[in-house]
Design an enzyme around this catalytic site. Structure first.
Site, PDB file in Angstrom:
ATOM      1  N   GLY A  82      24.128 -61.305 -12.911  1.00  0.00           N
ATOM      2  CA  GLY A  82      23.817 -62.566 -12.256  1.00  0.00           C
ATOM      3  C   GLY A  82      24.123 -63.730 -13.173  1.00  0.00           C
ATOM      4  O   GLY A  82      25.008 -63.637 -14.022  1.00  0.00           O
ATOM      5  N   ASP A  95      24.828 -54.011  -4.497  1.00  0.00           N
ATOM      6  CA  ASP A  95      25.674 -55.083  -5.022  1.00  0.00           C
ATOM      7  C   ASP A  95      26.438 -55.765  -3.903  1.00  0.00           C
ATOM      8  O   ASP A  95      26.821 -56.916  -4.005  1.00  0.00           O
ATOM      9  CB  ASP A  95      26.624 -54.535  -6.076  1.00  0.00           C
ATOM     10  CG  ASP A  95      25.855 -54.097  -7.303  1.00  0.00           C
ATOM     11  OD1 ASP A  95      25.307 -52.986  -7.300  1.00  0.00           O
ATOM     12  OD2 ASP A  95      25.766 -54.897  -8.253  1.00  0.00           O
ATOM     13  N   LYS A 117      25.144 -49.039  -7.501  1.00  0.00           N
ATOM     14  CA  LYS A 117      25.426 -48.317  -8.750  1.00  0.00           C
ATOM     15  C   LYS A 117      25.880 -46.882  -8.486  1.00  0.00           C
ATOM     16  O   LYS A 117      25.316 -46.193  -7.637  1.00  0.00           O
ATOM     17  CB  LYS A 117      24.155 -48.322  -9.602  1.00  0.00           C
ATOM     18  CG  LYS A 117      24.239 -47.611 -10.931  1.00  0.00           C
ATOM     19  CD  LYS A 117      25.330 -48.140 -11.836  1.00  0.00           C
ATOM     20  CE  LYS A 117      25.235 -49.632 -12.054  1.00  0.00           C
ATOM     21  NZ  LYS A 117      26.484 -50.222 -12.588  1.00  0.00           N
TER      22      LYS A 117
END
Lengths: 353, 353
Positions: free
Chosen positions: B47, B227, B238
């Site tokens: 981020g 994500d 992941k």
């Protein structure tokens, strides 16, 4: 030529220290059976109980039966899951029992001879298993394997990797995907090392990547070893194997288990009866000496899991390939072995003079 | 109270160095945007693009539009998979475009304000997501999670761990099983660390152990982050997440995905269109500086995988829980958000003076 894992040399046992691979290739010399037992427990090597017992037998005197029993129990206490450990101890006990009226010298020689015979038989069985397994492998296949069921896990040829070697020797072009097998990393440290040494193409992945590769159509089949297979075909093997079997099933990828007869336990009806070893938390919280998790975190560290028979496409033994229904075909293969063993017991001994 | 991951302090960005966790808690101060971009790429943090852009904007002069575009492109090039990175950049671009006739000083202030607003909104969204998700968690549940979708992955509360925190705040007794998430070990290093810090019971396992635990009936549900989630509900997360979804499906265990609206990409119709980042081989062959695989071994290192919509029980957003058919419910939730954002754009800015 696959690496020599364990050797008997001048009354000592020489073993490669697997903990130091792949960065260092160190051979250790053991002259006391307790050291060999500790080495099995600490995962310096796998296997080797027979040579360890033969080493112990060199010190037999006085109450030989009691001392021999103590030696055997020491090895039985090293690790609970792999059944060929107990099978090997049983064979050594049988030789002792049959010959306990003889002199210590003779006993020692007979036990040493039995250990060496088992070593040679192990290599021969693996080669035979490899030839049978090779018939299942297509030319151009990408074989996914887990942990190390190779030369380093056996006397020197391997079970799952024996099938890979068998396919290569049969002229097939194959490549291997090796799962690293956390926590102890036998895939990264041992399988990648021994395949690279043999110039067999290998790609290393972490355990969580296998599903992604199957999803993308990049795996032809899965081939793994086993520490103990129950009578119904349930397979205990390195933790993570069950996950691979579930993934293979979802993607209709064949799931093969390389199982020497000595790893099939007909006395164990189902997988849930197989004792699962739990190992120290440190294997999970550390990689070698590097701490990777917060101090004092709770850890669960089972070393094995059980894959139910229904997820296994075939079990490959040195006597042939068992297909579904596995329970029936396994029993037949093992029985064939037992009757042959009875018949051959004396001739084999004579051959080994 | 969850850890503060990123802060804006006197015109600088202060971030915890996640690579050193859990053994060292080090905060780094960044005064140049390129350092922040490099930190995202090197996984010091995840981020933080908006604060990075605000930092870059402090140096704007001359051809501001060109320089601002270069800053944004630097952040867009850091990592390809997570869509909220691009979403954050887009918001910063919008503020710039709307105000580019203003002075450099005003622009800088507005961009800084937008970055701080996004930071606060992120925490608020996570808290709301956590409250919605908590309704799915039963008292006494054992929640299995993967990687880190916690305070350390967000502005400070977490998405998957936001649901855990939400359940705890709702008075439920829960415990967490954290998969370590090789190769980068965010589960072992970050999730275990932040849960332990919050005194939420956590047990660490390696990725290959999840199947065994589910088989033994020790997992109530799986909760992971994402994500990027495609319009049809396919979930990129992941590497290893897909495997957990397949395992959960086999064991009829609910599989929940914590997905802030900013991670849902309606422009992406299906998961196969999501770009999957491949990261350096060294992450697999080494753990920190320790080599664990033979030198020069071939490695495959995809950082993410895609879980097909059909394996997802529900997707939890800050606006509510989307159930099957996910495609339809997700679109409705995102659309609701867009219309609300339009309405609220001016009032929110006023609130933040």
């Amino acid at each position: 030529m696959a690496v020599r894992t364990i050797e008997w040399k001048n009354g000592r046992v020489v073993m490669i220290d697997q903990r130091l691979l792949p960065t260092r290739e160190v051979y250790r010399v053991y002259s006391h059976y307790r050291e060999v037992a500790a080495a099995i427990k600490d995962m310096v090597v796998r296997g080797a109980p027979a040579m360890g017992i033969a080493l112990g037998a060199r010190g037999l005197k006085g109450d030989m039966a009691r001392d021999f029993d103590r030696i055997c129990r020491t090895f039985a206490a090293t690790r609970p899951t792999a059944v060929n450990l107990f099978w090997a101890i049983q064979r050594m006990r049988r030789v002792f029992k049959r010959n306990q009226h003889r002199s210590a010298d003779t006993l020692r020689t007979l036990l040493e001879r039995e250990a060496l015979a088992m070593h040679d038989e192990d290599v021969a069985a693996n080669r035979s298993l490899g030839r049978h397994g090779a018939t299942l492998i297509e030319d151009g296949a990408t074989i996914l394997t887990h942990c190390n069921a190779g030369a380093l896990a056996t006397a020197g040829y391997g079970t799952a990797l024996g099938i890979v070697r068998g396919a290569v020797e049969a002229g097939k072009r194959v490549q291997v995907i090796a799962c690293e097998a956390r926590p102890f990393l036998q895939g990264a440290r041992l399988t990648a090392w021994e395949l690279k040494r043999d110039r067999i193409p290998v790609t290393l992945i972490t355990d969580g990547m296998a599903g992604h590769l199957m999803q993308r159509g990049r795996v032809s089949c899965v081939v793994v070893g086993t520490d103990r297979t129950a009578a119904n075909g349930d397979v205990a093997n390195k933790i993570g194997t069950y996950t691979l079997a579930v993934l293979a099933h979802r993607h209709a990828i064949p799931f093969y288990v390389a199982a020497p007869i000595s790893s099939i336990d007909l006395d164990c009806p189902r997988g849930e009866k197989i004792p699962i070893e739990e190992r120290p938390p440190r294997e999970v919280t550390h990689v070698f000496d590097r701490q990777i998790a917060p101090s004092g975190v709770r850890v669960f560290n089972p070393a094995f899991d059980v894959t139910p028979s229904e997820l296994v496409t075939a079990i490959v033994t040195e006597r042939g390939v068992a297909r579904q229904p596995l329970g029936r075909t396994l029993a037949r293969l093992v029985a064939g072995d037992a009757s042959r063993r009875e018949r051959k017991l004396e001739p084999r001994k004579q051959r080994r003079r």
